[in-house]
Write a protein that holds these residues in place. Structure first.
Motif, PDB file in Angstrom:
ATOM      1  N   VAL A  75      48.876  10.256  40.363  1.00 43.21           N
ATOM      2  CA  VAL A  75      49.896   9.210  40.367  1.00 43.21           C
ATOM      3  C   VAL A  75      49.809   8.388  41.646  1.00 43.21           C
ATOM      4  CG1 VAL A  75      52.387   8.757  40.395  1.00 43.21           C
ATOM      5  CG2 VAL A  75      51.448  10.456  38.830  1.00 43.21           C
ATOM      6  N   ILE A  76      49.643   9.053  42.789  1.00 39.30           N
ATOM      7  CA  ILE A  76      49.555   8.341  44.064  1.00 39.30           C
ATOM      8  C   ILE A  76      48.316   7.445  44.094  1.00 39.30           C
ATOM      9  CG2 ILE A  76      49.376   8.607  46.556  1.00 39.30           C
ATOM     10  CD1 ILE A  76      52.097   9.359  45.311  1.00 39.30           C
ATOM     11  N   GLN A  77      47.195   7.931  43.531  1.00 38.64           N
ATOM     12  CA  GLN A  77      45.982   7.113  43.497  1.00 38.64           C
ATOM     13  C   GLN A  77      46.189   5.873  42.639  1.00 38.64           C
ATOM     14  OE1 GLN A  77      43.264   7.245  45.268  1.00 38.64           O
ATOM     15  NE2 GLN A  77      42.363   5.493  44.219  1.00 38.64           N
ATOM     16  N   THR A  78      46.849   6.060  41.510  1.00 40.61           N
ATOM     17  CA  THR A  78      47.146   4.903  40.651  1.00 40.61           C
ATOM     18  C   THR A  78      48.050   3.914  41.377  1.00 40.61           C
ATOM     19  OG1 THR A  78      46.970   6.274  38.676  1.00 40.61           O
ATOM     20  CG2 THR A  78      48.119   4.188  38.437  1.00 40.61           C
ATOM     21  N   LEU A  79      49.039   4.444  42.128  1.00 38.30           N
ATOM     22  CA  LEU A  79      49.929   3.595  42.914  1.00 38.30           C
ATOM     23  C   LEU A  79      49.119   2.750  43.902  1.00 38.30           C
ATOM     24  CD1 LEU A  79      53.226   4.760  44.622  1.00 38.30           C
ATOM     25  CD2 LEU A  79      51.557   3.415  45.869  1.00 38.30           C
ATOM     26  N   ARG A  80      48.205   3.408  44.624  1.00 37.94           N
ATOM     27  CA  ARG A  80      47.398   2.686  45.620  1.00 37.94           C
ATOM     28  C   ARG A  80      46.562   1.594  44.966  1.00 37.94           C
ATOM     29  NH1 ARG A  80      45.976   8.133  48.038  1.00 37.94           N
ATOM     30  NH2 ARG A  80      47.493   8.469  49.708  1.00 37.94           N
ATOM     31  N   GLU A  81      45.972   1.920  43.798  1.00 30.19           N
ATOM     32  CA  GLU A  81      45.139   0.932  43.112  1.00 30.19           C
ATOM     33  C   GLU A  81      45.970  -0.270  42.689  1.00 30.19           C
ATOM     34  OE1 GLU A  81      43.409   3.127  39.944  1.00 30.19           O
ATOM     35  OE2 GLU A  81      42.009   4.237  41.230  1.00 30.19           O
ATOM     36  N   CYS A  82      47.196  -0.023  42.235  1.00 29.52           N
ATOM     37  CA  CYS A  82      48.076  -1.134  41.842  1.00 29.52           C
ATOM     38  C   CYS A  82      48.418  -2.010  43.039  1.00 29.52           C
ATOM     39  CB  CYS A  82      49.354  -0.595  41.200  1.00 29.52           C
ATOM     40  SG  CYS A  82      49.119   0.088  39.558  1.00 29.52           S
ATOM     41  N   LEU A  83      48.715  -1.365  44.194  1.00 26.10           N
ATOM     42  CA  LEU A  83      49.044  -2.133  45.386  1.00 26.10           C
ATOM     43  C   LEU A  83      47.840  -2.956  45.859  1.00 26.10           C
ATOM     44  CD1 LEU A  83      51.224   0.312  47.534  1.00 26.10           C
ATOM     45  CD2 LEU A  83      51.920  -1.291  45.757  1.00 26.10           C
ATOM     46  N   THR A  85      45.500  -4.217  44.102  1.00 28.14           N
ATOM     47  CA  THR A  85      45.235  -5.347  43.192  1.00 28.14           C
ATOM     48  C   THR A  85      46.481  -6.179  42.934  1.00 28.14           C
ATOM     49  OG1 THR A  85      45.600  -3.858  41.307  1.00 28.14           O
ATOM     50  CG2 THR A  85      43.323  -4.176  42.050  1.00 28.14           C
ATOM     51  N   GLN A  86      47.542  -5.920  43.722  1.00 27.24           N
ATOM     52  CA  GLN A  86      48.786  -6.693  43.658  1.00 27.24           C
ATOM     53  C   GLN A  86      49.405  -6.643  42.270  1.00 27.24           C
ATOM     54  OE1 GLN A  86      48.277 -10.649  45.267  1.00 27.24           O
ATOM     55  NE2 GLN A  86      47.051  -9.930  46.996  1.00 27.24           N
ATOM     56  N   ARG A  87      49.373  -5.454  41.651  1.00 25.34           N
ATOM     57  CA  ARG A  87      49.969  -5.283  40.330  1.00 25.34           C
ATOM     58  C   ARG A  87      51.246  -4.462  40.426  1.00 25.34           C
ATOM     59  NH1 ARG A  87      46.797  -1.964  37.129  1.00 25.34           N
ATOM     60  NH2 ARG A  87      45.504  -1.342  38.884  1.00 25.34           N
ATOM     61  N   PHE A  88      52.116  -4.650  39.446  1.00 26.65           N
ATOM     62  CA  PHE A  88      53.338  -3.860  39.330  1.00 26.65           C
ATOM     63  C   PHE A  88      52.973  -2.408  39.035  1.00 26.65           C
ATOM     64  CE2 PHE A  88      56.471  -1.975  36.424  1.00 26.65           C
ATOM     65  CZ  PHE A  88      57.634  -2.106  37.168  1.00 26.65           C
ATOM     66  N   PHE A  89      53.698  -1.481  39.663  1.00 28.67           N
ATOM     67  CA  PHE A  89      53.449  -0.056  39.429  1.00 28.67           C
ATOM     68  C   PHE A  89      54.706   0.609  38.900  1.00 28.67           C
ATOM     69  CE2 PHE A  89      54.155   4.267  40.926  1.00 28.67           C
ATOM     70  CZ  PHE A  89      53.080   4.920  40.368  1.00 28.67           C
ATOM     71  N   ARG A  90      54.501   1.526  37.963  1.00 27.76           N
ATOM     72  CA  ARG A  90      55.595   2.358  37.493  1.00 27.76           C
ATOM     73  C   ARG A  90      55.058   3.771  37.294  1.00 27.76           C
ATOM     74  NH1 ARG A  90      59.605   1.477  32.275  1.00 27.76           N
ATOM     75  NH2 ARG A  90      60.976   3.217  32.734  1.00 27.76           N
TER      76      ARG A  90
END
Length: 422
Positions: A75-83, A85-90
């Motif tokens: 989950v944390i890795q997905t969060l970092r990838e979203c940040l 690429t400037q994407r919304f994360f949930r």
């Protein structure tokens, strides 16, 4: 930095009051990468109450202060990838309070950009959902028991969002926890069930009943999985349905065994070709294989010209001989990987995996010409009309069959004894 920085007037005051009084926890960080990631620049009272830290203790720290042993790295890795690429994360995972006690947090993070479009901050809205997920989130023993189960367990909230899956779910469906959390159970939808089926499911669980059925779901890799599934509603203290729990048992192996037994009796008695049911299975296998492997896939639909006239003039025994002769030529003229199906009456379907339209047209023309060269002792020259179609990207199997059927109709309408490409 305060939440009012960069803004003045009544709007700024209203914004601060809204943040300070919000039920959900709110955290704002800067966008500096740094060795430990962004730093916290604002935490509202709800966040302080949820985490046990004061605002002073949080300001200047990184959100990693809330992480611990059970925090999901995925989950944390997905969060970092979203940040990045400037994407919304949930997402949802386990965080830790100041006193070390775990809690389950569901949160979303949005980038904040300045007038030039540069990301300067991130705003995170968080909620402690431990009361909902309770036992499995805080009890290590129960979590291990659920993960040890071979059957899949999936819990969705009343809005249809998945909040928990176990390892059995990952093994059976191919979807990881990170991929499943926050999604709808429709990620498993295969298209094999009617809307009426899902309407019965929804009506039953909304009324508080348990729904049991065999679901034909679709694995993440695209193939079908047959699942014996029980869906039960969960009620809150006030009696309102808050969640639905699904227990899923993989019955794919049994379904395949049953399929094998069915295929032993799926030959057409007259022509020894695959009958309609077996042909549909062959079609589905070729279709899924083509889609999973991004390969070409064609079908040829063949119809004997003026077959009704043959039956009416020379009788059904002669008509049967014509059917057998056509079947023999078709079967002898295709590859070992192809399937020839008695599709119905005087129609034959050729299933050609790993074949593009041009090759299928040449194949159809060779078969048409070979059949036209054969003279039947009583009937004489028998011809066929053919439709050819290649599977298009993202096309359904039903659409492919409809196109090849229309192509066959065009060939017959244009004078018969010819081929039309759909």
């Amino acid at each position: 930095m305060g939440v009012q920085d960069g803004a003045t007037g009544p709007a700024a005051g209203l914004l601060r009051m809204a943040m300070e009084q919000a039920f959900n926890a709110v955290m704002i960080t800067d966008a500096q990468p740094g060795p430990q990631g962004p730093r916290i620049v604002y935490a509202n009272p709800a966040l302080c109450q949820m985490t046990g830290y004061s605002e002073a203790e949080l300001i200047g720290q990184t959100p990693r202060i809330l992480q611990g042993p059970l925090t999901s790295p995925e989950v944390i890795q997905t969060l970092r990838e979203c940040l990045q690429t400037q994407r919304f994360f949930r997402g949802s995972t386990v965080n830790y309070r100041k006193d070390g006690s775990p809690y389950v947090v569901e949160w979303n993070i949005s980038p904040v950009k300045d007038e030039q479009g540069v990301v300067t901050h991130y705003v995170s809205v968080q909620q402690d959902i431990s009361a909902v997920t309770g036992a499995w989130a805080t009890s290590e023993l129960l979590a291990k028991a659920l993960d040890a189960a071979q059957d899949a367990v999936m819990i969705a909230n009343a809005q249809g969002e998945i909040e928990f899956v176990n390892q059995g779910f990952e093994q059976i469906t191919g979807f990881s926890r990170v991929e499943a959390l926050g999604q709808s159970p429709t990620i498993l939808k295969s298209g094999e069930h009617t809307e009426a089926f899902y309407a019965r499911l929804w009506q039953a669980i909304q009324s508080g009943q348990t729904f049991r059925a065999v679901f034909i779901n679709r694995h993440k890799q695209g193939h079908l999985i047959h699942c014996e599934e029980t869906v039960s509603p969960i009620r809150g203290p006030d009696g309102t349905i808050t969640h639905f729990v699904s227990l899923i048992r993989d019955q794919t192996a049994r379904a395949r065994t049953e399929q094998t037994l069915r295929e032993q009796a799926t030959r057409d008695a007259l022509t020894d070709l695959l009958n309609r049911r077996a042909g549909e299975w062959a079609l589905e296998r070729a279709f899924l294989s083509a889609r999973e492997g991004h390969k070409r896939f064609c079908v040829i639909l063949t119809d004997i010209d003026h077959f009704k006239r043959i039956n009416d003039t020379w009788g059904h025994p002669v008509g049967d001989q014509v059917l057998q002769r056509v079947a023999t030529v078709l079967r002898a003229g295709v590859r070992a990987t192809d399937s020839v199906v008695r599709w119905g009456g005087e129609e034959f379907l050729l299933v050609l995996p790993y074949c593009e339209a041009a090759a299928a047209q040449l194949q159809a023309e060779r078969l048409r010409a070979r059949l036209a060269e054969v003279d039947h002792a009583e009937v004489g020259r028998v011809t066929v009309s053919m439709g050819v179609a290649e599977l298009r990207p993202h096309e359904t199997l039903a659409s492919l069959i409809e196109r090849v059927d229309q192509a066959l109709y065009s060939a017959k309408h244009a004078g018969r004894n010819q081929i039309s490409l759909g």
